[in-house]
Design a protein around this motif. Structure first.
Motif, PDB file in Angstrom:
ATOM      1  N   GLN A 126       0.835  -1.196   0.000  1.00 17.64           N
ATOM      2  CA  GLN A 126       0.000   0.000   0.000  1.00 17.64           C
ATOM      3  C   GLN A 126       0.880   1.261   0.000  1.00 17.64           C
ATOM      4  O   GLN A 126       1.721   1.420   0.875  1.00 17.64           O
ATOM      5  N   PRO A 127       0.698   2.150  -0.987  1.00 16.59           N
ATOM      6  CA  PRO A 127       1.496   3.377  -0.959  1.00 16.59           C
ATOM      7  C   PRO A 127       1.181   4.155   0.322  1.00 16.59           C
ATOM      8  O   PRO A 127       0.035   4.182   0.762  1.00 16.59           O
ATOM      9  N   GLY A 128       2.187   4.749   0.905  1.00 15.17           N
ATOM     10  CA  GLY A 128       1.933   5.523   2.117  1.00 15.17           C
ATOM     11  C   GLY A 128       1.954   4.700   3.390  1.00 15.17           C
ATOM     12  O   GLY A 128       1.659   5.223   4.468  1.00 15.17           O
ATOM     13  N   LEU A 129       2.317   3.417   3.295  1.00 14.79           N
ATOM     14  CA  LEU A 129       2.375   2.602   4.520  1.00 14.79           C
ATOM     15  C   LEU A 129       3.345   3.183   5.558  1.00 14.79           C
ATOM     16  O   LEU A 129       2.984   3.324   6.725  1.00 14.79           O
ATOM     17  N   GLU A 131       4.289   6.185   6.066  1.00 13.78           N
ATOM     18  CA  GLU A 131       3.703   7.405   6.641  1.00 13.78           C
ATOM     19  C   GLU A 131       2.602   7.041   7.630  1.00 13.78           C
ATOM     20  O   GLU A 131       2.489   7.629   8.709  1.00 13.78           O
ATOM     21  N   LEU A 132       1.774   6.052   7.247  1.00 14.47           N
ATOM     22  CA  LEU A 132       0.690   5.622   8.143  1.00 14.47           C
ATOM     23  C   LEU A 132       1.261   5.110   9.464  1.00 14.47           C
ATOM     24  O   LEU A 132       0.773   5.455  10.555  1.00 14.47           O
ATOM     25  N   GLN A 135       2.476   7.919  11.564  1.00 16.98           N
ATOM     26  CA  GLN A 135       1.344   8.697  12.072  1.00 16.98           C
ATOM     27  C   GLN A 135       0.696   8.005  13.275  1.00 16.98           C
ATOM     28  O   GLN A 135       0.414   8.640  14.300  1.00 16.98           O
ATOM     29  N   THR A 166      10.449   0.192   0.601  1.00 17.24           N
ATOM     30  CA  THR A 166       9.523   0.354   1.733  1.00 17.24           C
ATOM     31  C   THR A 166      10.234   0.073   3.054  1.00 17.24           C
ATOM     32  O   THR A 166      10.051   0.790   4.041  1.00 17.24           O
ATOM     33  N   SER A 169      12.421   2.921   4.122  1.00 18.19           N
ATOM     34  CA  SER A 169      11.635   4.025   4.663  1.00 18.19           C
ATOM     35  C   SER A 169      11.190   3.722   6.101  1.00 18.19           C
ATOM     36  O   SER A 169      11.288   4.583   6.987  1.00 18.19           O
ATOM     37  N   ARG A 173      12.485   5.457   9.804  1.00 15.16           N
ATOM     38  CA  ARG A 173      11.536   5.952  10.808  1.00 15.16           C
ATOM     39  C   ARG A 173      11.721   5.264  12.160  1.00 15.16           C
ATOM     40  O   ARG A 173      11.007   5.556  13.113  1.00 15.16           O
TER      41      ARG A 173
END
Ligand code: C2E
Ligand code: MG
Ligand code: MG
Ligand code: MG
Length: 292
Positions: A126-129, A131-132, A135, A166, A169, A173
């Motif tokens: 999933q794109p944005g995983l 970031e999710l 968050q 992924t 990234s 984090r």
């Protein structure tokens, strides 16, 4: 003749397939309604460090009790959720719930625990995983290194380039990653060193007969030794007996998860389990023996 058998085989096969798909459709419809309801709950299985006997982590596992269908096993509904795309909202709920629970335990004064959360292939892609994930950690107030995402080899190998991206990234984090069910998925070992993982979870199938199967012993020894060489830790899943535990200790496995210590537990029971083991570990260290 072979042709005849083939036709018979097909006749027998088709109704079974039909029943399978009917059931999957039924599950997807029911699961859609279950989202956000009390039908879905997380349970937590302790992960125990072999050197100290202390609980160092929890794996969050999803449970679904439907009013008519009863308890549906994750091995059945997770694939249905995956195929239907429902896994994306469902997985996001699991992540938030697990992170929130880890924060609650920290606030309650439990020793630092790693919360392990399973990620399915569709979620991982999933794109944005990343970031999710960041968050959710920020909103729930949990340090990133308290979270460990469990990926299967298939998830990582399906698209190794995307997976490396992924993982990088997530790693930046501060989130940890583990390879689940390790040894069952034909990983390319050359990718293993590019993946930003910190742990291999040795699949239950190698643990089951480890007591008296020299081949399983050899496989586990090889995994542990390779992990060491790569600077990764190891945890064995599905440990049920004293004999398996002794063998895994001998092989140098770092952590243990399985019915030997505990089944997956509701949050309250998990907290009680951690406190009880803490007391046992303290007692044992006063006596100079191990609490296992
Ligand atoms: P998994 O991630 O490999 O989880 C370990 C499974 O082994 C769990 O089954 C656990 O209850 C079971 N287990 C633990 N110790 C023992 C033992 O000593 N003996 C035996 N026989 N089994 C043991 P569970 O909870 O039924 O989950 C099955 C699979 O469903 C999981 O395998 C995971 O792939 C998937 N799953 C569960 N919850 C989630 C979730 O929230 N998200 C995703 N994406 N997948 C999930
Ligand atoms: Mg897992
Ligand atoms: Mg596993
Ligand atoms: Mg498994």
């Amino acid at each position: 003749s072979a042709k005849h058998e083939g036709r018979n085989g097909y006749r027998l096969f088709a109704p079974a397939m039909q029943a399978h798909f009917t059931r999957q459709l039924q599950l997807v419809a029911a699961l859609r309604q279950a989202l956000g309801s009390a039908q879905l709950q997380l349970v937590y299985q302790p992960q125990v460090a072999l050197h100290s006997g202390a609980v160092v982590g929890a794996e969050a596992l999803l449970r679904w009790r439907h009013p008519e269908l009863g308890e549906v096993a994750p091995d059945e509904f997770i694939p249905a959720a995956e195929h239907s795309g429902l896994i994306v909202p469902l997985g996001a709920w699991v992540l938030r719930q697990a992170v929130r629970q880890a924060r609650t335990w920290r606030d309650a004064g439990l020793p630092p625990l790693t919360m392990a959360v399973n990620l399915s292939a569709a979620q991982f892609r999933q794109p944005g995983l990343p970031e999710l994930v960041s968050q959710v950690l920020r909103e729930e107030g949990l340090a990133p290194d308290c979270l460990e995402l469990e990926l299967t080899e298939g998830v990582a190998m399906h698209d190794p380039h995307g997976a490396v991206h992924t993982m990088n990234s997530l790693h930046e984090r501060g989130v940890r990653m583990a390879i689940d069910d390790f040894g069952t998925g034909f990983s390319s070992l050359s990718y293993l060193k590019q993946f930003k993982i910190c742990k291999l979870k040795i699949d239950r199938s190698f643990v089951r007969d480890i007591g008296d199967n020299p081949e399983d012993q050899a496989i586990v020894a090889a995994i542990v030794s390779m992990a060491r060489g790569l600077g990764l830790s190891t945890i064995s899943e599905g440990v049920e007996t004293e004999q398996q535990l002794a063998m895994l200790r001998e092989q140098g496995c770092d952590e243990i998860q399985g019915y030997y210590y505990s089944r997956p537990l509701a949050a309250d029971a998990f907290e009680a389990f951690v406190r009880a083991r803490l007391a046992a570990v303290r007692l044992a260290s006063d006596d100079g023996v191990s609490a296992n």
